[in-house]
Design an enzyme around this catalytic site. Sequence first.
Site, PDB file in Angstrom:
ATOM      1  N   ILE A  20      60.844  38.833   5.163  1.00 23.20           N
ATOM      2  CA  ILE A  20      61.085  39.555   3.925  1.00 23.20           C
ATOM      3  C   ILE A  20      62.524  39.258   3.543  1.00 23.20           C
ATOM      4  CG2 ILE A  20      61.234  41.823   2.827  1.00 23.20           C
ATOM      5  CD1 ILE A  20      59.068  42.773   4.722  1.00 23.20           C
ATOM      6  N   SER A  21      62.704  38.648   2.398  1.00 24.05           N
ATOM      7  CA  SER A  21      64.029  38.172   2.004  1.00 24.05           C
ATOM      8  C   SER A  21      65.013  39.321   1.841  1.00 24.05           C
ATOM      9  CB  SER A  21      63.931  37.395   0.685  1.00 24.05           C
ATOM     10  OG  SER A  21      63.046  36.311   0.808  1.00 24.05           O
TER      11      SER A  21
END
Length: 408
Positions: free
Chosen positions: A74-75
């Site tokens: 998840i950035s």
Amino acid sequence: MTNATADHTAELRDQLADELVSAGHITSALVEAAFRAVPRHEFVPAGTPMEVAYNVDDSVITKKDQHGVAVSSISAPFIQARMIEQAGVEPGMSVMEIGSGGYNAALLAEVVGPDGRVVSVDIDPEVTDGASVALDATGYGHRVRVILADAEHGVPEDGPFNKIIVTVGAWDIPPAWLEQLASDGVIVVPLRMNGITRSIAFQREVDHLVSTSAEVCGFVPMQGEGKHADPIFRLPDGSGHHIELRFDDGAPEDPSLLDAALATDRTEVWSGVTIKHGISFADLTLWFAFYLPGSCKVAAEEGTELAGERGTWFPYGNVHGDSFAYLAVRPALEGAGVEFGARAYGAHGQEAATAMVEQIQEWDRHARSGADPTIAFWPTGTDPQIPDRAAVLAKAHGLVTISWPVMS
């Protein structure tokens, strides 16, 4: 969830949104509202500390391969905010996300609203299953369609899309993405260019794409048919340790020429180009990607001479026959900055270092203080109109060009 817990997580969302707004990562009320609404902690792996889940700069790894290399994450919130802003997503739009995880898709669902449409595609069933569960649990399951597929081929039954946002590192832009992009659409893609990645917002202009913005970023690489293998050369230093040179494009045909490079005396060349501490020089590395022959990334194992000198060099290099150079710095500006230069190994290290220094000086003369460069993508089959002195990178599905406005 207790009221106290709900209040705490709401406070964390507000703090994150406040930071993103303050730093300029968020510039629109719609994106700000989305970050205040979507509970990021519900999409990260169980046991992830809240301070990590809501840290503005932290990505969260969600899956690793058998070698411990991250293949899904998840950035970091800052780049998610920037990419949504780059795309210019608005209510009622249709958006395809390539690379799933759930959280970013939920943010997009908030921005497009009930009249919009979000499709999230990923090649990994473990990732799509996890995204679907988290989206259902947070009330977004009916607002996001999650599809298990190799996004290299798009999702023809769901296009066209006003916006396409790619959340994995892409070496190329496959035809299917352009086929599904609306005639006035925007695609935001973390494009890899000779080892340098930029999140580029491309506006469609008839037969090609033209950049409207570019952000420094880093993403896990694309899987499936769009995966691009980087050749890696491991150079022995004589004491059982190695320096690694990683190539994106243009790897040398005979890597054995470099085997003895670390047995030679190191040489160095300095550019006279200085920069104050705290000032970004990201455009220099982008310049290298297009203009420096033999560009590569450099990594040093612990125990090597380079590893013992961390802080005096950066992992950008170039190969010249049997020699290689890497970007180095030394104190300058009376301690308030550094001077750029190159250190090198190999029988022709002086030439390799000089080639890098010449490009540092070219960047300083032609691009350093000018406007942002324009990056274009010309799909195979089009007639590229390449500006004078623009640099070109060949991809499997087209050409990438870059030009700086101040160049003449």
